[in-house]
Design a protein around this motif. Structure first.
Motif, PDB file in Angstrom:
ATOM      1  N   ASP A  62       2.709   8.558  -4.716  1.00 51.90           N
ATOM      2  CA  ASP A  62       1.611   7.501  -5.307  1.00 51.90           C
ATOM      3  C   ASP A  62       2.155   6.282  -4.943  1.00 51.90           C
ATOM      4  O   ASP A  62       3.446   5.955  -5.003  1.00 51.90           O
ATOM      5  CB  ASP A  62       0.893   7.643  -6.630  1.00 51.90           C
ATOM      6  CG  ASP A  62       0.327   8.892  -6.783  1.00 51.90           C
ATOM      7  OD1 ASP A  62      -0.104   9.524  -5.604  1.00 51.90           O
ATOM      8  OD2 ASP A  62       0.117   9.314  -7.839  1.00 51.90           O
ATOM      9  N   LYS A  63       1.358   5.223  -4.528  1.00 52.17           N
ATOM     10  CA  LYS A  63       1.842   3.852  -4.309  1.00 52.17           C
ATOM     11  C   LYS A  63       2.022   3.203  -5.651  1.00 52.17           C
ATOM     12  O   LYS A  63       1.417   3.001  -6.647  1.00 52.17           O
ATOM     13  CB  LYS A  63       0.504   3.161  -3.746  1.00 52.17           C
ATOM     14  CG  LYS A  63       1.007   1.598  -3.272  1.00 52.17           C
ATOM     15  CD  LYS A  63      -0.134   0.959  -2.541  1.00 52.17           C
ATOM     16  CE  LYS A  63       0.298  -0.637  -1.999  1.00 52.17           C
ATOM     17  NZ  LYS A  63      -0.531  -1.194  -1.290  1.00 52.17           N
ATOM     18  N   GLY A  64       3.142   2.564  -5.697  1.00 50.76           N
ATOM     19  CA  GLY A  64       3.491   1.946  -6.985  1.00 50.76           C
ATOM     20  C   GLY A  64       2.739   0.529  -7.077  1.00 50.76           C
ATOM     21  O   GLY A  64       2.106   0.067  -6.244  1.00 50.76           O
ATOM     22  N   THR A  65       2.922   0.140  -8.358  1.00 52.09           N
ATOM     23  CA  THR A  65       2.235  -1.421  -8.787  1.00 52.09           C
ATOM     24  C   THR A  65       2.960  -2.273  -8.053  1.00 52.09           C
ATOM     25  O   THR A  65       4.222  -2.381  -7.740  1.00 52.09           O
ATOM     26  CB  THR A  65       2.278  -1.632 -10.414  1.00 52.09           C
ATOM     27  OG1 THR A  65       3.662  -1.487 -10.604  1.00 52.09           O
ATOM     28  CG2 THR A  65       1.418  -0.111 -10.756  1.00 52.09           C
ATOM     29  N   PRO A  66       2.167  -3.317  -7.688  1.00 53.91           N
ATOM     30  CA  PRO A  66       2.852  -4.345  -6.682  1.00 53.91           C
ATOM     31  C   PRO A  66       3.647  -5.179  -7.621  1.00 53.91           C
ATOM     32  O   PRO A  66       3.290  -5.569  -8.898  1.00 53.91           O
ATOM     33  CB  PRO A  66       1.558  -5.345  -6.158  1.00 53.91           C
ATOM     34  CG  PRO A  66       0.437  -4.697  -7.109  1.00 53.91           C
ATOM     35  CD  PRO A  66       0.698  -3.489  -7.456  1.00 53.91           C
ATOM     36  N   GLY A  67       4.632  -5.675  -7.037  1.00 51.66           N
ATOM     37  CA  GLY A  67       5.531  -6.606  -7.744  1.00 51.66           C
ATOM     38  C   GLY A  67       5.000  -8.032  -7.705  1.00 51.66           C
ATOM     39  O   GLY A  67       4.093  -8.550  -7.155  1.00 51.66           O
ATOM     40  N   LYS A  68       5.706  -8.817  -8.623  1.00 51.57           N
ATOM     41  CA  LYS A  68       5.586 -10.339  -8.741  1.00 51.57           C
ATOM     42  C   LYS A  68       5.489 -10.958  -7.440  1.00 51.57           C
ATOM     43  O   LYS A  68       6.495 -10.752  -6.572  1.00 51.57           O
ATOM     44  CB  LYS A  68       6.179 -10.688  -9.759  1.00 51.57           C
ATOM     45  CG  LYS A  68       5.948 -10.489 -11.129  1.00 51.57           C
ATOM     46  CD  LYS A  68       6.983 -11.129 -12.030  1.00 51.57           C
ATOM     47  CE  LYS A  68       6.655 -10.540 -13.497  1.00 51.57           C
ATOM     48  NZ  LYS A  68       7.322 -11.487 -14.718  1.00 51.57           N
TER      49      LYS A  68
END
Length: 236
Positions: A62-68
């Protein structure tokens, strides 16, 4: 045969014993000292051949959460101008252009003798008054659209009477209409351009001096007219 050798051995034995012998040594003394067995033990490293243990490729995760978001970088150099695009479709028609306007044209069918020192000239006939910026009761034009206006006054003099009028802007006289007393009546006219601000008033004033001031007209023809219209609005 042994009987022959025995006397020989006995003869040589004293000679052998008399010859000095080298000190006794071990046969391995000339070899370099042996290394410490603890130091000669080879170091063992574990090695795993990953190519043997690598399995089949798994499913995509799964695609991870976007970074800052990082800091904004400096603008890049201007790119090359692209090719001209094709002509687009015509847009919808716009709203009609709003045009400011103000105009009046008035007449007076009655003659007038000035009874007061200053007297406003009022009118009784309307030819044009759009959009009703002229007050027929007071005889004054009220500026609702600031800008440059054109004004014109036409009057008929009276025999043997003086004619003395001013085109007024608020309480200041801007132009005069004058005729000396004469046995012949004539038409007199005066025109002027005036820059008006919102709320300014323009009107015609009769001025009475020692002699009687009068203008002529009758019920049949219109001899007295006052006209004005907007030339250039300050709002455009």
């Amino acid at each position: 045969m042994f009987g022959f050798l025995l006397p020989l051995i006995l003869f040589l034995l004293p000679l052998t014993l008399s010859v000095p012998q080298p000190p006794c040594s071990r046969c391995c003394d000339d070899l370099p000292p042996a290394e410490d067995p603890m130091r000669t033990v080879p170091e063992v490293h574990t090695y795993i051949n990953m190519t043997i243990l690598k399995g089949d490729k798994g499913d995509k995760g799964d695609k991870g959460t976007p970074g800052k978001s990082g800091l904004e970088g400096p603008p890049g150099p201007r790119g090359h101008e692209g090719p001209k695009g094709s002509k687009g479709q015509a847009g919808a028609p716009g709203d009609p252009c709003k045009s400011e306007h103000s105009a009046f044209s008035l007449g007076r069918r009655k003659a007038l003798h000035s009874a007061d020192y200053y007297q406003a000239l009022v009118f009784d006939t309307v030819f044009v008054n759009i959009p009703e910026h002229f007050d027929m009761f007071t005889g004054k034009f009220h500026c609702r659209v600031p800008g440059v206006y054109f004004f014109n006054v036409n009057i008929h003099t009276w025999n043997f009477k003086e004619t003395y009028l001013h085109i007024m802007q608020n309480e200041e006289a801007q132009a005069i209409i004058y005729a000396q007393p004469s046995d012949r009546s004539i038409m007199q006219s005066q025109s002027i351009l005036l820059p008006l601000k919102l709320g300014d008033e323009v009107w015609v004033r009769l001025y009475k001096r020692e002699r009687e001031n009068a203008i002529y007209s009758d019920d049949v023809d219109v001899y007295i007219t006052f006209n004005g219209y907007l030339i250039k609005s300050s709002l455009e």
